[in-house]
Motif scaffolding. Structure first.
Motif, PDB file in Angstrom:
ATOM      1  N   ASP A 117       3.546   1.639   9.441  1.00  0.00           N
ATOM      2  CA  ASP A 117       4.600   1.397  10.433  1.00  0.00           C
ATOM      3  C   ASP A 117       5.617   1.779   8.747  1.00  0.00           C
ATOM      4  N   TYR A 118       5.036   1.428   7.673  1.00  0.00           N
ATOM      5  CA  TYR A 118       6.061   0.800   6.273  1.00  0.00           C
ATOM      6  C   TYR A 118       5.987   2.123   5.441  1.00  0.00           C
ATOM      7  N   SER A 119       7.048   2.505   4.718  1.00  0.00           N
ATOM      8  CA  SER A 119       7.508   3.613   3.427  1.00  0.00           C
ATOM      9  C   SER A 119       8.048   3.065   2.366  1.00  0.00           C
ATOM     10  N   LEU A 120       8.331   1.628   2.278  1.00  0.00           N
ATOM     11  CA  LEU A 120       8.353   1.820   1.020  1.00  0.00           C
ATOM     12  C   LEU A 120       7.749   0.224   0.726  1.00  0.00           C
ATOM     13  N   TRP A 121       6.370   0.862  -0.778  1.00  0.00           N
ATOM     14  CA  TRP A 121       5.529   0.072  -1.166  1.00  0.00           C
ATOM     15  C   TRP A 121       5.438  -0.607  -2.308  1.00  0.00           C
ATOM     16  N   GLY A 122       5.505  -1.661  -2.645  1.00  0.00           N
ATOM     17  CA  GLY A 122       4.853  -2.076  -4.579  1.00  0.00           C
ATOM     18  C   GLY A 122       3.984  -1.877  -4.596  1.00  0.00           C
ATOM     19  N   GLN A 123       3.827  -2.305  -5.846  1.00  0.00           N
ATOM     20  CA  GLN A 123       2.665  -1.683  -6.818  1.00  0.00           C
ATOM     21  C   GLN A 123       1.151  -2.303  -6.905  1.00  0.00           C
ATOM     22  N   GLY A 124       1.140  -3.466  -5.544  1.00  0.00           N
ATOM     23  CA  GLY A 124       0.299  -5.110  -5.336  1.00  0.00           C
ATOM     24  C   GLY A 124       0.105  -5.929  -6.969  1.00  0.00           C
ATOM     25  N   THR A 125      -0.060  -6.827  -6.605  1.00  0.00           N
ATOM     26  CA  THR A 125      -0.561  -7.977  -7.296  1.00  0.00           C
ATOM     27  C   THR A 125      -1.995  -8.932  -6.793  1.00  0.00           C
ATOM     28  N   GLN A 126      -3.142  -8.870  -8.209  1.00  0.00           N
ATOM     29  CA  GLN A 126      -3.883  -9.252  -7.220  1.00  0.00           C
ATOM     30  C   GLN A 126      -4.062 -10.793  -7.292  1.00  0.00           C
ATOM     31  N   VAL A 127      -4.959 -11.547  -6.290  1.00  0.00           N
ATOM     32  CA  VAL A 127      -5.645 -12.441  -5.989  1.00  0.00           C
ATOM     33  C   VAL A 127      -6.495 -12.519  -6.245  1.00  0.00           C
ATOM     34  N   THR A 128      -7.186 -13.538  -6.768  1.00  0.00           N
ATOM     35  CA  THR A 128      -8.549 -13.838  -7.338  1.00  0.00           C
ATOM     36  C   THR A 128      -9.225 -15.477  -6.498  1.00  0.00           C
ATOM     37  N   VAL A 129      -9.703 -15.941  -5.294  1.00  0.00           N
ATOM     38  CA  VAL A 129      -9.951 -16.993  -5.398  1.00  0.00           C
ATOM     39  C   VAL A 129     -11.650 -17.020  -5.887  1.00  0.00           C
ATOM     40  N   SER A 130     -11.926 -17.992  -6.040  1.00  0.00           N
ATOM     41  CA  SER A 130     -13.556 -18.546  -6.865  1.00  0.00           C
ATOM     42  C   SER A 130     -13.872 -19.431  -5.959  1.00  0.00           C
ATOM     43  N   SER A 131     -14.798 -19.614  -5.241  1.00  0.00           N
ATOM     44  CA  SER A 131     -15.878 -20.604  -4.996  1.00  0.00           C
ATOM     45  C   SER A 131     -16.343 -22.026  -5.786  1.00  0.00           C
TER      46      SER A 131
END
Length: 131
Positions: A117-131
């Motif tokens: 349903d979405y037509s315009l997107w960003g390039q993304g940003t990485q999220v990393t969660v360590s235990s």
């Protein structure tokens, strides 16, 4: 040309917090519309996984919807004066590790968490969660 640019990703330990931002830039709407006329959403996609709708927000920000996996931990908001979308992420878990994307949709699809349903997107940003 209108673009969405995410920022705020990074590496955190489990239980930590991050705040993602998504700024719409280069706004030049030929049809007379503006950022505030569109509904927005946050999505994430882990390696080898399908893109998942995390949260969506209505026009003006009065309503929102969340995936069950992030409910009560994440909060979506928008500041139309700054053409900016936010995702406050608390109590992060390793399962939250993904590339996070913001996206724009028309008002008729407000609060949808379906990527189609979405037509315009960003390039993304990485999220990393360590235990």
């Amino acid at each position: 040309q209108v673009q969405l640019v995410e920022s705020g990703g990074g590496s955190v330990q489990a239980g930590g917090s991050l705040r993602l931002s998504c700024v719409e830039s280069g706004s030049s709407y030929s049809d007379g519309s503006s950022y505030s006329d569109y509904c927005m959403g946050w999505f994430r996609q882990g390696s080898g996984l399908v893109r998942e709708g995390v949260a969506a927000i209505s026009l003006g920000g009065s309503r929102s919807d969340y995936a069950d996996s992030v409910k009560d931990r994440f909060a979506i908001s928008r500041d139309d004066s700054k053409n900016t979308l936010y995702l406050e992420m608390n109590s992060l878990k390793p399962d939250d590790t993904s590339m996070y994307y913001c996206a724009r949709t028309y008002a008729s699809r407000c609060l949808s968490r379906n990527p189609v349903d979405y037509s315009l997107w960003g390039q993304g940003t990485q999220v990393t969660v360590s235990s």
